[in-house]
Design a protein around this motif. Sequence first.
Motif, PDB file in Angstrom:
ATOM      1  N   UNK A  45       0.843  -1.193   0.000  1.00  0.00           N
ATOM      2  CA  UNK A  45       0.000   0.000   0.000  1.00  0.00           C
ATOM      3  C   UNK A  45       0.879   1.244   0.000  1.00  0.00           C
ATOM      4  N   UNK A  46       0.416   2.296  -0.663  1.00  0.00           N
ATOM      5  CA  UNK A  46       1.169   3.543  -0.696  1.00  0.00           C
ATOM      6  C   UNK A  46       1.344   4.116   0.714  1.00  0.00           C
ATOM      7  N   UNK A  47       0.392   3.836   1.608  1.00  0.00           N
ATOM      8  CA  UNK A  47       0.488   4.315   2.984  1.00  0.00           C
ATOM      9  C   UNK A  47       1.603   3.677   3.787  1.00  0.00           C
ATOM     10  N   UNK A  48       2.155   2.557   3.311  1.00  0.00           N
ATOM     11  CA  UNK A  48       3.255   1.876   4.001  1.00  0.00           C
ATOM     12  C   UNK A  48       4.617   2.406   3.570  1.00  0.00           C
ATOM     13  N   UNK A  49       4.629   3.388   2.687  1.00  0.00           N
ATOM     14  CA  UNK A  49       5.877   4.019   2.266  1.00  0.00           C
ATOM     15  C   UNK A  49       6.130   5.214   3.168  1.00  0.00           C
ATOM     16  N   UNK A  50       7.302   5.275   3.763  1.00  0.00           N
ATOM     17  CA  UNK A  50       7.688   6.408   4.601  1.00  0.00           C
ATOM     18  C   UNK A  50       8.405   7.434   3.726  1.00  0.00           C
ATOM     19  N   UNK A  51       7.666   8.439   3.274  1.00  0.00           N
ATOM     20  CA  UNK A  51       8.290   9.512   2.504  1.00  0.00           C
ATOM     21  C   UNK A  51       9.227  10.283   3.422  1.00  0.00           C
ATOM     22  N   UNK A  52      10.435  10.538   2.953  1.00  0.00           N
ATOM     23  CA  UNK A  52      11.387  11.359   3.697  1.00  0.00           C
ATOM     24  C   UNK A  52      11.379  12.750   3.092  1.00  0.00           C
ATOM     25  N   UNK A  53      10.747  13.672   3.791  1.00  0.00           N
ATOM     26  CA  UNK A  53      10.641  15.038   3.291  1.00  0.00           C
ATOM     27  C   UNK A  53      11.477  15.957   4.158  1.00  0.00           C
ATOM     28  N   UNK A  54      12.419  16.629   3.533  1.00  0.00           N
ATOM     29  CA  UNK A  54      13.240  17.604   4.251  1.00  0.00           C
ATOM     30  C   UNK A  54      12.618  18.981   4.051  1.00  0.00           C
ATOM     31  N   UNK A  56      12.842  23.218   5.311  1.00  0.00           N
ATOM     32  CA  UNK A  56      13.633  24.301   5.874  1.00  0.00           C
ATOM     33  C   UNK A  56      12.762  24.887   6.978  1.00  0.00           C
ATOM     34  N   UNK A  57      13.147  24.652   8.224  1.00  0.00           N
ATOM     35  CA  UNK A  57      12.393  25.117   9.391  1.00  0.00           C
ATOM     36  C   UNK A  57      13.185  26.237  10.053  1.00  0.00           C
ATOM     37  N   UNK A  58      12.843  27.459   9.708  1.00  0.00           N
ATOM     38  CA  UNK A  58      13.576  28.627  10.205  1.00  0.00           C
ATOM     39  C   UNK A  58      15.074  28.503   9.931  1.00  0.00           C
ATOM     40  N   UNK A  59      15.421  27.933   8.778  1.00  0.00           N
ATOM     41  CA  UNK A  59      16.819  27.826   8.368  1.00  0.00           C
ATOM     42  C   UNK A  59      17.505  26.529   8.763  1.00  0.00           C
ATOM     43  N   UNK A  60      16.857  25.705   9.568  1.00  0.00           N
ATOM     44  CA  UNK A  60      17.435  24.421   9.985  1.00  0.00           C
ATOM     45  C   UNK A  60      16.693  23.281   9.282  1.00  0.00           C
ATOM     46  N   UNK A  61      17.400  22.190   8.980  1.00  0.00           N
ATOM     47  CA  UNK A  61      16.703  21.068   8.347  1.00  0.00           C
ATOM     48  C   UNK A  61      15.761  20.372   9.324  1.00  0.00           C
ATOM     49  N   UNK A  62      14.613  19.966   8.808  1.00  0.00           N
ATOM     50  CA  UNK A  62      13.624  19.211   9.563  1.00  0.00           C
ATOM     51  C   UNK A  62      13.176  18.070   8.665  1.00  0.00           C
ATOM     52  N   UNK A  63      13.383  16.841   9.121  1.00  0.00           N
ATOM     53  CA  UNK A  63      12.971  15.658   8.365  1.00  0.00           C
ATOM     54  C   UNK A  63      11.606  15.223   8.859  1.00  0.00           C
ATOM     55  N   UNK A  64      10.652  15.119   7.931  1.00  0.00           N
ATOM     56  CA  UNK A  64       9.330  14.605   8.260  1.00  0.00           C
ATOM     57  C   UNK A  64       9.173  13.287   7.524  1.00  0.00           C
ATOM     58  N   UNK A  87       9.096  25.429   5.222  1.00  0.00           N
ATOM     59  CA  UNK A  87       8.863  25.405   3.777  1.00  0.00           C
ATOM     60  C   UNK A  87       9.680  24.285   3.153  1.00  0.00           C
ATOM     61  N   UNK A  88       9.242  23.849   1.982  1.00  0.00           N
ATOM     62  CA  UNK A  88       9.934  22.783   1.266  1.00  0.00           C
ATOM     63  C   UNK A  88      11.365  23.243   0.993  1.00  0.00           C
ATOM     64  N   UNK A  89      12.314  22.383   1.240  1.00  0.00           N
ATOM     65  CA  UNK A  89      13.729  22.717   1.048  1.00  0.00           C
ATOM     66  C   UNK A  89      14.118  22.579  -0.427  1.00  0.00           C
ATOM     67  N   UNK A  90      15.137  23.329  -0.806  1.00  0.00           N
ATOM     68  CA  UNK A  90      15.675  23.219  -2.163  1.00  0.00           C
ATOM     69  C   UNK A  90      16.499  21.933  -2.267  1.00  0.00           C
ATOM     70  N   UNK A  91      16.714  21.438  -3.483  1.00  0.00           N
ATOM     71  CA  UNK A  91      17.573  20.256  -3.635  1.00  0.00           C
ATOM     72  C   UNK A  91      18.962  20.450  -3.023  1.00  0.00           C
TER      73      UNK A  91
END
Length: 158
Positions: A45-54, A56-64, A87-91
């Motif tokens: 199921x697509x719900x069993x995939x853990x998307x790793x989204x980085x 930019x949280x006030x300039x620091x990386x935040x992994x969700x 906000x979504x981080x740049x590549x």
Amino acid sequence: MSEKLPANAVLVESALRALGATGEIVVLPEKAPTAATAAAQLGCEVGAIANSLIFDADGAPLLVLTSGAHRVDVELIARTAGVQRVRRATPEFVREATGQPIGGVAPVGHPAPVRTLVDNWLGKHEVVWAAGGHPHTVFPTTFDELVRITGGMPVDVE
């Protein structure tokens, strides 16, 4: 097996072993830049995939680490993380924070620890698949193991 893995996946595999994780990295026949493409190749199921989204949280990386079935509510995540703006981080930001490319960011194996939030929804799946540091690699894990190996905080993301 490590000699057949891309270099970033070897680093992730080493981090997984050091953290006592049990899953082995799997090389997929095609890139899996989205939860849907990964799920199709894995037969889950697509719900069993853990998307790793980085983010930019006030300039620091935040992994969700979010279920592939969810979209992240950035305002909710900002409040949860106690930051002003998410906000979504740049590549380039992602590569600098993780050493890994977008589409293959693993939950571990980064040059320095990255603050991590883990979607509670992933706990509904017995097996969760996370990226292995390269767009062609994934590894099986569990919600509890993801929280443990990342030092992440379980949260609702939407």
